[in-house]
Write a protein that holds these residues in place. Structure first.
Motif, PDB file in Angstrom:
ATOM      1  N   SER A   1       0.830  -1.208   0.000  1.00 22.89           N
ATOM      2  CA  SER A   1       0.000   0.000   0.000  1.00 22.89           C
ATOM      3  C   SER A   1       0.863   1.256   0.000  1.00 22.89           C
ATOM      4  N   ILE A   2       2.000   1.220   0.689  1.00 24.20           N
ATOM      5  CA  ILE A   2       2.915   2.367   0.686  1.00 24.20           C
ATOM      6  C   ILE A   2       3.478   2.572  -0.717  1.00 24.20           C
ATOM      7  N   LEU A   3       3.883   1.481  -1.372  1.00 24.80           N
ATOM      8  CA  LEU A   3       4.416   1.587  -2.732  1.00 24.80           C
ATOM      9  C   LEU A   3       3.363   2.078  -3.721  1.00 24.80           C
ATOM     10  N   GLU A   4       2.122   1.612  -3.566  1.00 23.34           N
ATOM     11  CA  GLU A   4       1.052   2.089  -4.437  1.00 23.34           C
ATOM     12  C   GLU A   4       0.841   3.580  -4.270  1.00 23.34           C
ATOM     13  N   GLY A   5       0.892   4.057  -3.030  1.00 17.97           N
ATOM     14  CA  GLY A   5       0.763   5.496  -2.786  1.00 17.97           C
ATOM     15  C   GLY A   5       1.880   6.286  -3.435  1.00 17.97           C
ATOM     16  N   ARG A   6       3.088   5.774  -3.354  1.00 21.35           N
ATOM     17  CA  ARG A   6       4.229   6.462  -3.978  1.00 21.35           C
ATOM     18  C   ARG A   6       4.100   6.489  -5.492  1.00 21.35           C
ATOM     19  N   VAL A   7       3.617   5.390  -6.076  1.00 19.71           N
ATOM     20  CA  VAL A   7       3.436   5.341  -7.527  1.00 19.71           C
ATOM     21  C   VAL A   7       2.381   6.358  -7.954  1.00 19.71           C
ATOM     22  N   LYS A   8       1.304   6.493  -7.187  1.00 18.53           N
ATOM     23  CA  LYS A   8       0.274   7.473  -7.517  1.00 18.53           C
ATOM     24  C   LYS A   8       0.822   8.889  -7.456  1.00 18.53           C
ATOM     25  N   VAL A   9       1.664   9.165  -6.460  1.00 17.53           N
ATOM     26  CA  VAL A   9       2.269  10.499  -6.355  1.00 17.53           C
ATOM     27  C   VAL A   9       3.155  10.779  -7.560  1.00 17.53           C
ATOM     28  N   VAL A  10       3.958   9.780  -7.971  1.00 20.84           N
ATOM     29  CA  VAL A  10       4.834   9.961  -9.130  1.00 20.84           C
ATOM     30  C   VAL A  10       3.989  10.171 -10.394  1.00 20.84           C
ATOM     31  N   GLU A  11       2.897   9.428 -10.541  1.00 25.89           N
ATOM     32  CA  GLU A  11       2.035   9.586 -11.709  1.00 25.89           C
ATOM     33  C   GLU A  11       1.398  10.976 -11.738  1.00 25.89           C
ATOM     34  N   ARG A  12       0.989  11.492 -10.577  1.00 21.70           N
ATOM     35  CA  ARG A  12       0.430  12.842 -10.524  1.00 21.70           C
ATOM     36  C   ARG A  12       1.457  13.872 -10.935  1.00 21.70           C
ATOM     37  N   ARG A  13       2.683  13.706 -10.444  1.00 25.10           N
ATOM     38  CA  ARG A  13       3.751  14.660 -10.788  1.00 25.10           C
ATOM     39  C   ARG A  13       4.038  14.634 -12.282  1.00 25.10           C
ATOM     40  N   LYS A  14       4.035  13.446 -12.882  1.00 23.89           N
ATOM     41  CA  LYS A  14       4.267  13.350 -14.331  1.00 23.89           C
ATOM     42  C   LYS A  14       3.119  13.968 -15.098  1.00 23.89           C
ATOM     43  N   GLY A  15       1.898  13.803 -14.578  1.00 20.97           N
ATOM     44  CA  GLY A  15       0.730  14.377 -15.231  1.00 20.97           C
ATOM     45  C   GLY A  15       0.728  15.890 -15.169  1.00 20.97           C
ATOM     46  N   GLU A  16       1.297  16.467 -14.115  1.00 21.05           N
ATOM     47  CA  GLU A  16       1.340  17.921 -13.968  1.00 21.05           C
ATOM     48  C   GLU A  16       2.396  18.541 -14.871  1.00 21.05           C
ATOM     49  N   GLU A  17       3.434  17.796 -15.228  1.00 18.25           N
ATOM     50  CA  GLU A  17       4.529  18.336 -16.061  1.00 18.25           C
ATOM     51  C   GLU A  17       4.135  18.418 -17.460  1.00 18.25           C
TER      52      GLU A  17
END
Length: 194
Positions: A178-194
């Motif tokens: 669950s921690i890794l899934e949360g980190r992946v979602k954060v990375v995906e959001r950051r990529k989506g914002e760029e």
């Protein structure tokens, strides 16, 4: 023509007015009614608006579903005439209460499971020490008998340790996932914002 050049600026110009009109109205209402009352009125109006919108949407969906079923040959009557804003708000409150109850109950159960695991470990360690003391203090038993008893005790402790550690490792793996899934979602959001 010169009258137009020397005309005063309108009041709504930001350099002349101290605050925009909506902000000044909000400040006036806060001074008259109080900040807490303003926010409670805002949330009440917002919840009423959302409940009415959800009720209208559910009524439209129910109408379409019954029409589709009638066209296919299934005559269906809904057990309720239509959704109301009060009913949707009440169902939303019960759902929120159920969600909070689930959250609190899951926290309490995790704490209880943790305490039971610790108590079980202490009982297991105490029982192993007590049995070890009985095996070693038996003066009538020979060295072969004592060795077999100690080997049985070690085997029993090892099996109990494997049985209890398997469920702990499963919980640890789920937590890490669950921690890794949360980190992946954060990375995906950051990529989506760029």
């Amino acid at each position: 023509m010169s009258a137009y050049i020397h005309a005063p600026l309108p009041c709504c110009h930001y350099s002349v007015c101290p605050a925009p009109l909506p902000q000044s109205v909000l400040l006036y209402l806060e001074s008259v009614l109080g900040q807490e009352n303003i926010y409670s009125m805002f949330f009440e109006m917002l919840s009423r608006f959302l409940a009415e919108g959800a009720a209208s949407g559910l009524n439209i969906i129910a109408l379409y579903v019954t029409d589709i079923l009638r066209v296919t040959g299934v005559d269906v009557q809904l057990p309720f005439p239509h959704f109301t804003a009060e009913g949707v708000a009440s169902a939303g409150q019960w759902a929120l209460l159920a969600l909070i109850g689930y959250w609190v109950l899951s926290i309490i159960l995790r704490l209880l499971v943790g305490v039971v695991r610790r108590v079980f470990w202490m009982l297991k360690a105490g029982m192993a020490l007590w049995l070890f003391g009985l095996i070693v203090s038996d003066a009538k038993a020979g060295s072969d008998t004592t060795a077999v008893r100690l080997a049985s005790l070690v085997l029993g402790c090892a099996l109990l340790g494997l049985a209890s550690s398997g469920s702990e490792k499963t919980v640890q793996v789920e937590d890490r996932m669950s921690i890794l899934e949360g980190r992946v979602k954060v990375v995906e959001r950051r990529k989506g914002e760029e």
